[in-house]
Scaffold this motif. Structure first.
Motif, PDB file in Angstrom:
ATOM      1  N   GLN A  36      12.971  17.899  20.245  1.00  0.00           N
ATOM      2  CA  GLN A  36      12.213  16.713  19.861  1.00  0.00           C
ATOM      3  C   GLN A  36      11.077  17.153  18.944  1.00  0.00           C
ATOM      4  O   GLN A  36      10.310  18.054  19.286  1.00  0.00           O
ATOM      5  N   VAL A  37      10.991  16.513  17.795  1.00  0.00           N
ATOM      6  CA  VAL A  37       9.896  16.775  16.870  1.00  0.00           C
ATOM      7  C   VAL A  37       9.071  15.495  16.792  1.00  0.00           C
ATOM      8  O   VAL A  37       9.548  14.467  16.311  1.00  0.00           O
ATOM      9  N   ASP A  38       7.846  15.576  17.311  1.00  0.00           N
ATOM     10  CA  ASP A  38       6.957  14.425  17.394  1.00  0.00           C
ATOM     11  C   ASP A  38       5.832  14.573  16.374  1.00  0.00           C
ATOM     12  O   ASP A  38       5.067  15.547  16.426  1.00  0.00           O
ATOM     13  N   THR A  39       5.721  13.612  15.468  1.00  0.00           N
ATOM     14  CA  THR A  39       4.652  13.602  14.479  1.00  0.00           C
ATOM     15  C   THR A  39       3.660  12.516  14.882  1.00  0.00           C
ATOM     16  O   THR A  39       4.039  11.347  15.026  1.00  0.00           O
ATOM     17  N   TYR A  40       2.403  12.908  15.071  1.00  0.00           N
ATOM     18  CA  TYR A  40       1.348  11.992  15.510  1.00  0.00           C
ATOM     19  C   TYR A  40       0.498  11.566  14.320  1.00  0.00           C
ATOM     20  O   TYR A  40       0.191  12.379  13.444  1.00  0.00           O
ATOM     21  N   PHE A  41       0.088  10.289  14.336  1.00  0.00           N
ATOM     22  CA  PHE A  41      -0.654   9.703  13.224  1.00  0.00           C
ATOM     23  C   PHE A  41      -1.966   9.094  13.710  1.00  0.00           C
ATOM     24  O   PHE A  41      -2.070   8.640  14.847  1.00  0.00           O
ATOM     25  N   ASN A  42      -2.922   9.054  12.794  1.00  0.00           N
ATOM     26  CA  ASN A  42      -4.189   8.389  13.040  1.00  0.00           C
ATOM     27  C   ASN A  42      -4.214   7.097  12.233  1.00  0.00           C
ATOM     28  O   ASN A  42      -3.691   7.041  11.113  1.00  0.00           O
ATOM     29  N   ASP A  47     -10.111   4.984  14.356  1.00  0.00           N
ATOM     30  CA  ASP A  47      -9.946   6.431  14.442  1.00  0.00           C
ATOM     31  C   ASP A  47      -9.630   6.823  15.885  1.00  0.00           C
ATOM     32  O   ASP A  47     -10.499   6.769  16.749  1.00  0.00           O
ATOM     33  N   PHE A  48      -8.371   7.228  16.132  1.00  0.00           N
ATOM     34  CA  PHE A  48      -7.970   7.617  17.482  1.00  0.00           C
ATOM     35  C   PHE A  48      -8.769   8.817  17.986  1.00  0.00           C
ATOM     36  O   PHE A  48      -8.925   9.012  19.191  1.00  0.00           O
ATOM     37  N   LEU A  49      -9.274   9.649  17.081  1.00  0.00           N
ATOM     38  CA  LEU A  49     -10.040  10.838  17.465  1.00  0.00           C
ATOM     39  C   LEU A  49     -11.545  10.586  17.437  1.00  0.00           C
ATOM     40  O   LEU A  49     -12.325  11.493  17.712  1.00  0.00           O
ATOM     41  N   GLY A  50     -11.955   9.370  17.102  1.00  0.00           N
ATOM     42  CA  GLY A  50     -13.367   9.067  16.884  1.00  0.00           C
ATOM     43  C   GLY A  50     -14.229   8.987  18.121  1.00  0.00           C
ATOM     44  O   GLY A  50     -15.426   9.236  18.051  1.00  0.00           O
ATOM     45  N   ILE A  53     -13.689  10.225  24.221  1.00  0.00           N
ATOM     46  CA  ILE A  53     -12.455  10.375  24.995  1.00  0.00           C
ATOM     47  C   ILE A  53     -11.312   9.742  24.207  1.00  0.00           C
ATOM     48  O   ILE A  53     -11.395   8.595  23.782  1.00  0.00           O
ATOM     49  N   ILE A  54     -10.248  10.515  23.998  1.00  0.00           N
ATOM     50  CA  ILE A  54      -9.097  10.038  23.237  1.00  0.00           C
ATOM     51  C   ILE A  54      -8.113   9.367  24.188  1.00  0.00           C
ATOM     52  O   ILE A  54      -7.690   9.962  25.171  1.00  0.00           O
ATOM     53  N   SER A  55      -7.768   8.120  23.867  1.00  0.00           N
ATOM     54  CA  SER A  55      -6.905   7.352  24.759  1.00  0.00           C
ATOM     55  C   SER A  55      -5.687   6.752  24.070  1.00  0.00           C
ATOM     56  O   SER A  55      -4.935   6.028  24.709  1.00  0.00           O
ATOM     57  N   GLU A  56      -5.504   7.007  22.765  1.00  0.00           N
ATOM     58  CA  GLU A  56      -4.396   6.381  22.057  1.00  0.00           C
ATOM     59  C   GLU A  56      -3.687   7.386  21.145  1.00  0.00           C
ATOM     60  O   GLU A  56      -4.330   8.259  20.561  1.00  0.00           O
ATOM     61  N   TRP A  57      -2.349   7.204  21.044  1.00  0.00           N
ATOM     62  CA  TRP A  57      -1.529   8.012  20.145  1.00  0.00           C
ATOM     63  C   TRP A  57      -0.453   7.136  19.538  1.00  0.00           C
ATOM     64  O   TRP A  57       0.127   6.294  20.219  1.00  0.00           O
ATOM     65  N   ASP A 106      -2.224   3.965   4.743  1.00  0.00           N
ATOM     66  CA  ASP A 106      -3.348   4.894   4.953  1.00  0.00           C
ATOM     67  C   ASP A 106      -3.420   5.500   6.346  1.00  0.00           C
ATOM     68  O   ASP A 106      -4.472   5.980   6.757  1.00  0.00           O
ATOM     69  N   PHE A 107      -2.314   5.503   7.080  1.00  0.00           N
ATOM     70  CA  PHE A 107      -2.254   6.276   8.306  1.00  0.00           C
ATOM     71  C   PHE A 107      -2.158   7.743   7.891  1.00  0.00           C
ATOM     72  O   PHE A 107      -1.522   8.062   6.889  1.00  0.00           O
ATOM     73  N   THR A 108      -2.780   8.633   8.645  1.00  0.00           N
ATOM     74  CA  THR A 108      -2.748  10.052   8.312  1.00  0.00           C
ATOM     75  C   THR A 108      -2.099  10.841   9.437  1.00  0.00           C
ATOM     76  O   THR A 108      -2.240  10.503  10.618  1.00  0.00           O
ATOM     77  N   GLU A 109      -1.391  11.899   9.057  1.00  0.00           N
ATOM     78  CA  GLU A 109      -0.744  12.759  10.040  1.00  0.00           C
ATOM     79  C   GLU A 109      -1.801  13.615  10.733  1.00  0.00           C
ATOM     80  O   GLU A 109      -2.637  14.227  10.080  1.00  0.00           O
TER      81      GLU A 109
END
Length: 187
Positions: A36-42, A47-50, A53-57, A106-109
């Protein structure tokens, strides 16, 4: 509990043969291993990393000629240790088209998680033996049975894990993207 995922993850101690032997004795069978190759986006609008505590992917998973789009929102939102997540996943026919659509919006990897997974099923629990490139080996226990609440599903996983009578290793309260990005909400 449609669209809700309840799971527990452990870093595997080696060797895993004892755990697999116990599962086999109890009637479980392994499915074919898959990569499985999973590519995560913001997201550009949130901002998921903003936050602290990070709660979304948001991710695209590619596996054996198929692909899916998945969004997870982990709960409780403001807590470091999560108990469950909302999970919305759907098959997609063209992963590259979805990737290009996200880029055009404009989603970013963020990161890519590449793993080999071997799944087992027993007593309403799906076990996933994951070998994750750069991170190591893990086992996830996901509740797949019938439950009336998150607490009941969590208790079923805990009871199942305890019934195995095997030391699994450190419990991991983070997703693979957390680990890949070096973000450790809790250990």
């Amino acid at each position: 509990m449609k669209y809700i995922e309840v799971e527990q993850k452990f870093r595997l101690l080696s060797p895993v043969d004892e755990l697999k032997a116990t599962l086999t004795e109890r009637g479980a069978k392994a499915e074919e291993s898959s990569r499985q190759v999973d590519t995560y986006f913001n997201a550009p609008h949130r901002d998921f990393l903003g936050g602290e505590i990070i709660s979304e992917w948001l991710r695209i998973r590619e596996e054996a000629g198929s692909a899916s789009l998945n969004f997870k929102r982990w709960h409780p939102l403001k807590e470091k240790i999560k108990t469950h997540c909302d999970e919305y996943e759907s098959a997609i026919s063209d992963a590259e088209a979805v990737r290009r659509t996200l880029a055009a919006l404009d989603f970013t990897e963020l990161t890519v998680v590449d793993k080999t997974r071997e799944e087992w099923h027993l007593d309403g629990i799906a076990l996933a033996f994951d070998s994750v490139t750069g991170l190591g080996d893990f086992v996830e226990f996901e509740f797949k049975g019938e439950a009336e609440s998150i607490e009941q599903a969590t208790a079923a996983i805990t009871e199942f894990v305890d019934s195995l009578g095997i030391e699994l290793g450190e419990k991991i309260n983070a997703g693979y993207p957390h680990l890949a990005l070096g973000i450790h909400p809790s250990v």
